[in-house]
Design a protein around this motif. Structure first.
Motif, PDB file in Angstrom:
ATOM      1  N   GLN A 288       0.802  -1.231   0.000  1.00  0.00           N
ATOM      2  CA  GLN A 288       0.000   0.000   0.000  1.00  0.00           C
ATOM      3  C   GLN A 288       0.836   1.283   0.000  1.00  0.00           C
ATOM      4  O   GLN A 288       0.392   2.313   0.490  1.00  0.00           O
ATOM      5  CB  GLN A 288      -0.953  -0.004   1.200  1.00  0.00           C
ATOM      6  CG  GLN A 288      -1.993  -1.094   1.200  1.00  0.00           C
ATOM      7  CD  GLN A 288      -3.116  -0.858   0.204  1.00  0.00           C
ATOM      8  OE1 GLN A 288      -3.412   0.283  -0.174  1.00  0.00           O
ATOM      9  NE2 GLN A 288      -3.761  -1.921  -0.236  1.00  0.00           N
ATOM     10  N   GLN A 289       2.036   1.241  -0.563  1.00  0.00           N
ATOM     11  CA  GLN A 289       2.884   2.435  -0.590  1.00  0.00           C
ATOM     12  C   GLN A 289       2.724   3.184  -1.916  1.00  0.00           C
ATOM     13  O   GLN A 289       2.567   2.569  -2.973  1.00  0.00           O
ATOM     14  CB  GLN A 289       4.347   2.056  -0.379  1.00  0.00           C
ATOM     15  CG  GLN A 289       4.610   1.354   0.938  1.00  0.00           C
ATOM     16  CD  GLN A 289       4.119   2.151   2.133  1.00  0.00           C
ATOM     17  OE1 GLN A 289       4.658   3.194   2.468  1.00  0.00           O
ATOM     18  NE2 GLN A 289       3.067   1.657   2.776  1.00  0.00           N
ATOM     19  N   PRO A 290       2.770   4.527  -1.895  1.00  0.00           N
ATOM     20  CA  PRO A 290       2.667   5.292  -3.146  1.00  0.00           C
ATOM     21  C   PRO A 290       3.912   5.116  -4.001  1.00  0.00           C
ATOM     22  O   PRO A 290       5.009   4.873  -3.479  1.00  0.00           O
ATOM     23  CB  PRO A 290       2.540   6.736  -2.657  1.00  0.00           C
ATOM     24  CG  PRO A 290       3.189   6.740  -1.307  1.00  0.00           C
ATOM     25  CD  PRO A 290       2.920   5.398  -0.717  1.00  0.00           C
ATOM     26  N   ARG A 291       3.722   5.232  -5.287  1.00  0.00           N
ATOM     27  CA  ARG A 291       4.854   5.219  -6.213  1.00  0.00           C
ATOM     28  C   ARG A 291       5.186   6.677  -6.533  1.00  0.00           C
ATOM     29  O   ARG A 291       4.607   7.278  -7.440  1.00  0.00           O
ATOM     30  CB  ARG A 291       4.499   4.447  -7.485  1.00  0.00           C
ATOM     31  CG  ARG A 291       4.204   2.965  -7.245  1.00  0.00           C
ATOM     32  CD  ARG A 291       4.033   2.217  -8.567  1.00  0.00           C
ATOM     33  NE  ARG A 291       3.767   0.804  -8.354  1.00  0.00           N
ATOM     34  CZ  ARG A 291       2.550   0.266  -8.324  1.00  0.00           C
ATOM     35  NH1 ARG A 291       1.491   1.040  -8.480  1.00  0.00           N
ATOM     36  NH2 ARG A 291       2.389  -1.028  -8.140  1.00  0.00           N
ATOM     37  N   TRP A 292       6.116   7.248  -5.760  1.00  0.00           N
ATOM     38  CA  TRP A 292       6.484   8.647  -5.988  1.00  0.00           C
ATOM     39  C   TRP A 292       7.155   8.776  -7.358  1.00  0.00           C
ATOM     40  O   TRP A 292       8.087   8.034  -7.674  1.00  0.00           O
ATOM     41  CB  TRP A 292       7.450   9.130  -4.922  1.00  0.00           C
ATOM     42  CG  TRP A 292       7.024   8.950  -3.497  1.00  0.00           C
ATOM     43  CD1 TRP A 292       7.649   8.219  -2.535  1.00  0.00           C
ATOM     44  CD2 TRP A 292       5.881   9.543  -2.850  1.00  0.00           C
ATOM     45  NE1 TRP A 292       6.984   8.306  -1.328  1.00  0.00           N
ATOM     46  CE2 TRP A 292       5.888   9.115  -1.492  1.00  0.00           C
ATOM     47  CE3 TRP A 292       4.855  10.388  -3.271  1.00  0.00           C
ATOM     48  CZ2 TRP A 292       4.919   9.506  -0.570  1.00  0.00           C
ATOM     49  CZ3 TRP A 292       3.895  10.778  -2.358  1.00  0.00           C
ATOM     50  CH2 TRP A 292       3.926  10.341  -1.028  1.00  0.00           C
ATOM     51  N   PRO A 293       6.715   9.699  -8.194  1.00  0.00           N
ATOM     52  CA  PRO A 293       7.356   9.873  -9.508  1.00  0.00           C
ATOM     53  C   PRO A 293       8.830  10.238  -9.396  1.00  0.00           C
ATOM     54  O   PRO A 293       9.630   9.875 -10.253  1.00  0.00           O
ATOM     55  CB  PRO A 293       6.551  11.016 -10.144  1.00  0.00           C
ATOM     56  CG  PRO A 293       5.249  11.026  -9.417  1.00  0.00           C
ATOM     57  CD  PRO A 293       5.556  10.583  -8.029  1.00  0.00           C
TER      58      PRO A 293
ATOM     59  N   ARG B 124      -6.149   1.119  -0.277  1.00  0.00           N
ATOM     60  CA  ARG B 124      -7.171   0.888  -1.295  1.00  0.00           C
ATOM     61  C   ARG B 124      -7.039  -0.517  -1.842  1.00  0.00           C
ATOM     62  O   ARG B 124      -5.948  -1.092  -1.893  1.00  0.00           O
ATOM     63  CB  ARG B 124      -7.050   1.897  -2.447  1.00  0.00           C
ATOM     64  CG  ARG B 124      -7.068   3.352  -2.039  1.00  0.00           C
ATOM     65  CD  ARG B 124      -8.158   3.704  -1.032  1.00  0.00           C
ATOM     66  NE  ARG B 124      -9.500   3.471  -1.495  1.00  0.00           N
ATOM     67  CZ  ARG B 124     -10.329   4.423  -1.922  1.00  0.00           C
ATOM     68  NH1 ARG B 124      -9.925   5.677  -1.957  1.00  0.00           N
ATOM     69  NH2 ARG B 124     -11.546   4.128  -2.303  1.00  0.00           N
ATOM     70  N   SER B 125      -8.159  -1.072  -2.274  1.00  0.00           N
ATOM     71  CA  SER B 125      -8.153  -2.442  -2.777  1.00  0.00           C
ATOM     72  C   SER B 125      -7.647  -2.523  -4.214  1.00  0.00           C
ATOM     73  O   SER B 125      -7.249  -3.588  -4.676  1.00  0.00           O
ATOM     74  CB  SER B 125      -9.556  -3.046  -2.675  1.00  0.00           C
ATOM     75  OG  SER B 125     -10.512  -2.210  -3.298  1.00  0.00           O
ATOM     76  N   ARG B 126      -7.682  -1.389  -4.929  1.00  0.00           N
ATOM     77  CA  ARG B 126      -7.189  -1.380  -6.317  1.00  0.00           C
ATOM     78  C   ARG B 126      -6.287  -0.173  -6.536  1.00  0.00           C
ATOM     79  O   ARG B 126      -6.528   0.905  -5.987  1.00  0.00           O
ATOM     80  CB  ARG B 126      -8.362  -1.325  -7.313  1.00  0.00           C
ATOM     81  CG  ARG B 126      -9.229  -2.573  -7.311  1.00  0.00           C
ATOM     82  CD  ARG B 126     -10.305  -2.495  -8.387  1.00  0.00           C
ATOM     83  NE  ARG B 126     -11.229  -1.382  -8.132  1.00  0.00           N
ATOM     84  CZ  ARG B 126     -12.294  -1.467  -7.352  1.00  0.00           C
ATOM     85  NH1 ARG B 126     -12.582  -2.608  -6.752  1.00  0.00           N
ATOM     86  NH2 ARG B 126     -13.082  -0.420  -7.193  1.00  0.00           N
ATOM     87  N   ASP B 127      -5.277  -0.346  -7.380  1.00  0.00           N
ATOM     88  CA  ASP B 127      -4.366   0.762  -7.694  1.00  0.00           C
ATOM     89  C   ASP B 127      -4.992   1.776  -8.631  1.00  0.00           C
ATOM     90  O   ASP B 127      -4.579   2.940  -8.662  1.00  0.00           O
ATOM     91  CB  ASP B 127      -3.073   0.232  -8.321  1.00  0.00           C
ATOM     92  CG  ASP B 127      -2.203  -0.517  -7.334  1.00  0.00           C
ATOM     93  OD1 ASP B 127      -2.318  -0.254  -6.124  1.00  0.00           O
ATOM     94  OD2 ASP B 127      -1.411  -1.367  -7.772  1.00  0.00           O
TER      95      ASP B 127
ATOM     96  N   VAL C 156      -1.198  11.680   0.175  1.00  0.00           N
ATOM     97  CA  VAL C 156      -0.556  11.120  -1.021  1.00  0.00           C
ATOM     98  C   VAL C 156      -0.956  11.857  -2.294  1.00  0.00           C
ATOM     99  O   VAL C 156      -0.117  12.247  -3.098  1.00  0.00           O
ATOM    100  CB  VAL C 156      -0.889   9.619  -1.154  1.00  0.00           C
ATOM    101  CG1 VAL C 156      -0.322   9.045  -2.454  1.00  0.00           C
ATOM    102  CG2 VAL C 156      -0.368   8.851   0.043  1.00  0.00           C
ATOM    103  N   ASN C 157      -2.275  12.023  -2.507  1.00  0.00           N
ATOM    104  CA  ASN C 157      -2.771  12.652  -3.734  1.00  0.00           C
ATOM    105  C   ASN C 157      -4.120  13.300  -3.459  1.00  0.00           C
ATOM    106  O   ASN C 157      -4.587  13.324  -2.309  1.00  0.00           O
ATOM    107  CB  ASN C 157      -2.838  11.644  -4.897  1.00  0.00           C
ATOM    108  CG  ASN C 157      -3.682  10.414  -4.578  1.00  0.00           C
ATOM    109  OD1 ASN C 157      -4.345  10.335  -3.544  1.00  0.00           O
ATOM    110  ND2 ASN C 157      -3.660   9.431  -5.468  1.00  0.00           N
TER     111      ASN C 157
ATOM    112  N   PRO D 277       0.824  10.804  -7.148  1.00  0.00           N
ATOM    113  CA  PRO D 277       1.345  10.990  -5.790  1.00  0.00           C
ATOM    114  C   PRO D 277       2.356  12.128  -5.719  1.00  0.00           C
ATOM    115  O   PRO D 277       3.250  12.248  -6.570  1.00  0.00           O
ATOM    116  CB  PRO D 277       2.001   9.646  -5.474  1.00  0.00           C
ATOM    117  CG  PRO D 277       1.249   8.658  -6.312  1.00  0.00           C
ATOM    118  CD  PRO D 277       0.951   9.395  -7.592  1.00  0.00           C
ATOM    119  N   ASP D 278       2.195  12.985  -4.701  1.00  0.00           N
ATOM    120  CA  ASP D 278       3.043  14.153  -4.527  1.00  0.00           C
ATOM    121  C   ASP D 278       3.602  14.152  -3.108  1.00  0.00           C
ATOM    122  O   ASP D 278       2.862  14.372  -2.146  1.00  0.00           O
ATOM    123  CB  ASP D 278       2.226  15.422  -4.770  1.00  0.00           C
ATOM    124  CG  ASP D 278       3.038  16.693  -4.600  1.00  0.00           C
ATOM    125  OD1 ASP D 278       4.248  16.603  -4.303  1.00  0.00           O
ATOM    126  OD2 ASP D 278       2.461  17.785  -4.741  1.00  0.00           O
TER     127      ASP D 278
END
Length: 394
Positions: free
Chosen positions: A3-8, A103-106, A120-121, A132-133
């Motif tokens: 459940q971690q964000p993918r930071w750009p 969240r259950s889906r990306d 996150v966003n 994600p910011d």
């Protein structure tokens, strides 16, 4: 870590984490130590735990009026419970950090990255807003500090009962959670203390026994919670307890059951029996919200007040039968007059949901529904039991 964000830009995320590390903590070590003592009393059956607040805090609702309404609802509920049970009530707000959600889906139904909370966003349905910011972590930290400052001001003025309110959130985004750690050597062995909240919990989606979230919680001096759903086995529950409460400290760990009103009476008893037999004194808490969510005909996620109350009733029945202490409840609520959950004295129906459906994520009880539920819980807590005379926690 799930459940971690993918930071750009990971380098920018690291720079933000460094800024957070140098910021003042949101909570003090003294207050966190006080909460450890109070939760130990709950684990011993000498107090009751009431935890509640927004499903997910949002930057737009970070107003003094909204937070004050939530706090007033929480202390009103605590007053009902204290008067009826004769027990001190430990009050923990879902506040000052509850800015991220699993969240259950990306990806959502429109093909956009899922909204993961304002930390996150943004919920705005555009690709730019949903990207994600990491700078949003700075805003979350600043707003969390504002919330704890408000609690202090209210406690010194308009709402004296608020001075005993602790703050909590789900420890989800580890870049944020790792940013405010200090060494606490006051216990059996040195641990890391979080300055981001008095109480942190691990959610159902990130409770992997060999995962990063459980490993992080095991390092903390703060009291921690763990959500356990209907798929949890007694053996798994015991493994969590041994991992997160290695020194058998009363109240160190809160097990938060979220089984659903149709399953709690069957699933919870063997878990309670297994943990109780181990000698660990955990806090048993009921989250009657998450496993009772459904989608109404109009497409709104909602919950029925009657089903929420029934899960709490099952929680009390299980503990009374086994002889353990039903230590508390964990609710998603707001003092605002929203229409997000169905039922209650006002008779909120599914057709009423669009009128004031404002949650950033999951449906919350409104103030009237929450106060009604407190009276229901008080009746369950005293049904056939003489109110205990317990000294006020000092």
């Amino acid at each position: 870590a799930a459940q971690q964000p993918r930071w750009p830009d990971p380098r920018r995320a690291a720079d933000v984490a460094d800024l957070l590390h140098r910021a003042a903590p949101v909570v003090t070590a003294t207050r966190t130590a006080r909460l450890r003592e109070e939760l130990a009393a709950v684990a011993r059956g000498e107090a009751f735990l009431l935890q509640g607040g927004d499903c997910a805090e949002s930057f737009t609702e970070n107003t003094d009026a909204h937070k004050t309404a939530n706090l007033r609802t929480l202390v009103d509920m605590a007053g009902v419970l204290a008067r009826r049970t004769g027990l001190p009530v430990v009050k923990i707000a879902r506040m000052a950090g509850q800015y991220a959600k699993p969240r259950s889906r990306d990806v959502d139904a429109h093909g956009l990255p899922s909204y993961r909370g304002d930390l996150v966003n943004s919920a705005e349905p555009t690709l730019a807003a949903r990207t994600p910011d990491p700078a949003r972590m700075l805003r979350a930290h600043a707003d969390a500090a504002d919330a704890t400052a408000l609690i202090r001001r209210l406690g010194d003025g308009a709402l004296p009962e608020a001075r005993e309110v602790f703050v909590s959130h789900e420890a989800l985004i580890l870049d944020y959670e790792r940013s405010s750690l200090t060494v606490d050597d006051s216990g059996p062995e040195p641990r890391l203390a979080s300055g981001l909240g008095h109480f942190l919990w691990i959610g159902e989606r990130t409770r992997q026994l060999d995962g990063a979230h459980v490993a992080f919680a095991a390092l903390l001096a703060n009291p921690v919670g763990l959500k356990i759903g209907p798929g949890t086995t007694p053996e798994e529950a015991l493994a969590y307890v041994r991992r997160l409460d290695p020194h058998v400290e009363p109240g160190r760990l809160t097990l938060i059951s979220r089984m659903g009103h149709t399953r709690i009476r069957d699933v919870l008893p063997p878990i309670v029996e297994k943990v109780a037999a181990s000698g660990h004194e955990v806090v048993w808490q009921c989250d009657p919200m998450h496993a009772n969510t459904y989608t109404a005909a109009g497409g709104f996620k909602t919950r029925k007040v009657d089903e929420i109350a029934d899960e709490i009733a099952g929680f009390f029945e299980v503990h009374r039968r086994i002889g353990t202490h039903p230590g508390g409840i964990h609710l998603e609520l707001t003092g605002d007059p929203v229409t997000e959950c169905v039922g209650g004295a006002a008779g909120t129906a599914e057709a009423d949901l669009p009128a004031r459906y404002r949650t950033a994520c999951d449906p919350r009880l409104n103030g009237d529904q929450a106060r009604e539920l407190a009276r229901t819980v008080a009746a369950l807590a005293t049904d056939g039991v003489e109110p205990r005379k317990a000294a006020v926690l000092r």
